[in-house]
Write a protein that holds these residues in place. Sequence first.
Motif, short mmCIF file in Angstrom:
data_model
loop_
_atom_site.label_atom_id
_atom_site.label_comp_id
_atom_site.label_asym_id
_atom_site.label_seq_id
_atom_site.Cartn_x
_atom_site.Cartn_y
_atom_site.Cartn_z
N ARG A 195 0.85 -1.06 -0.01
CA ARG A 195 0.06 0.03 -0.03
C ARG A 195 0.87 1.38 -0.13
N THR A 196 0.57 2.13 -0.64
CA THR A 196 1.44 3.49 -0.81
C THR A 196 0.88 4.34 0.12
N LEU A 197 2.01 5.19 0.65
CA LEU A 197 1.71 6.14 1.35
C LEU A 197 0.77 7.07 1.03
N VAL A 198 0.19 7.60 -0.07
CA VAL A 198 -0.94 8.32 -0.31
C VAL A 198 -1.95 7.50 -0.35
N ASP A 199 -2.02 6.08 -0.48
CA ASP A 199 -3.40 5.66 -0.06
C ASP A 199 -3.65 5.33 1.48
N VAL A 200 -2.47 5.24 2.07
CA VAL A 200 -2.85 5.05 3.48
C VAL A 200 -3.18 6.56 4.24
N LEU A 201 -2.62 7.50 3.59
CA LEU A 201 -3.09 8.91 3.97
C LEU A 201 -4.64 9.14 3.74
N ARG A 202 -4.87 8.62 2.46
CA ARG A 202 -6.19 9.24 2.08
C ARG A 202 -7.32 8.11 2.42
N HIS A 203 -7.05 7.01 2.29
CA HIS A 203 -8.26 6.22 2.25
C HIS A 203 -8.03 5.41 3.86
N ASP A 204 -6.91 5.16 4.50
CA ASP A 204 -6.85 4.67 5.90
C ASP A 204 -7.10 5.80 7.02
N LEU A 205 -6.66 6.94 6.77
CA LEU A 205 -6.49 8.03 7.64
C LEU A 205 -7.42 9.25 7.38
N GLY A 206 -7.83 9.28 6.20
CA GLY A 206 -8.89 10.34 5.77
C GLY A 206 -8.24 11.73 5.55
#
Length: 167
Positions: free
Chosen positions: A24-35
């Motif tokens: 999982r990329t950092l941008v997906d973690v930021l956007r999808h996991d953390l909002g």
Amino acid sequence: MRDTHSIAFRVNGRRHELTVESRRTLVDVLRHDLGYTGTHVGCEHGICGACTVLVDGAPVRSCLMFGVQADGRDVETVEGLGQPDALGPLQEAFSAEHGLQCGFCTPGFLMLLTAFLRESPAPSDDEIREVVASNLCRCTGYQGILRAARAAVTSSNEVRPPESGTS
Ligand code: FES
Ligand code: FES
């Protein structure tokens, strides 16, 4: 079986603990996991810079970094620069100088310039041009972005206390 890791890192000073897949990329973690949806995704392969965030103060294309690599790091996103009713100085400058049109590229430019202006508080126009050339904007022709960066430099110089003498 999915390959997952437990990680902890700070975003805009707030600590987050979560489990992420290795891929999982950092941008997906930021956007999808953390909002933190202020960070945008354009090309997803390191060209456009829309996904730029700061990691330990340095600008990073978050589509090229895995979330697990953020473990223990300090990440800054556009949400940390200001609030809709209390914009930060660089955001104010973008607004005043028409540094955006559709706004898709804007979070990336704001983070790129934030890191740059911390390092170089009194840059030349050529230095600003060289930095903003690393991100893509399809709307503005870059002139508004240059004016915004210059305006942010000028306003920060106006509020900065004069340097004390050496004698
Ligand atoms: S989305 Fe990351 S560089 Fe374009
Ligand atoms: S303002 Fe539209 S891409 Fe830059």
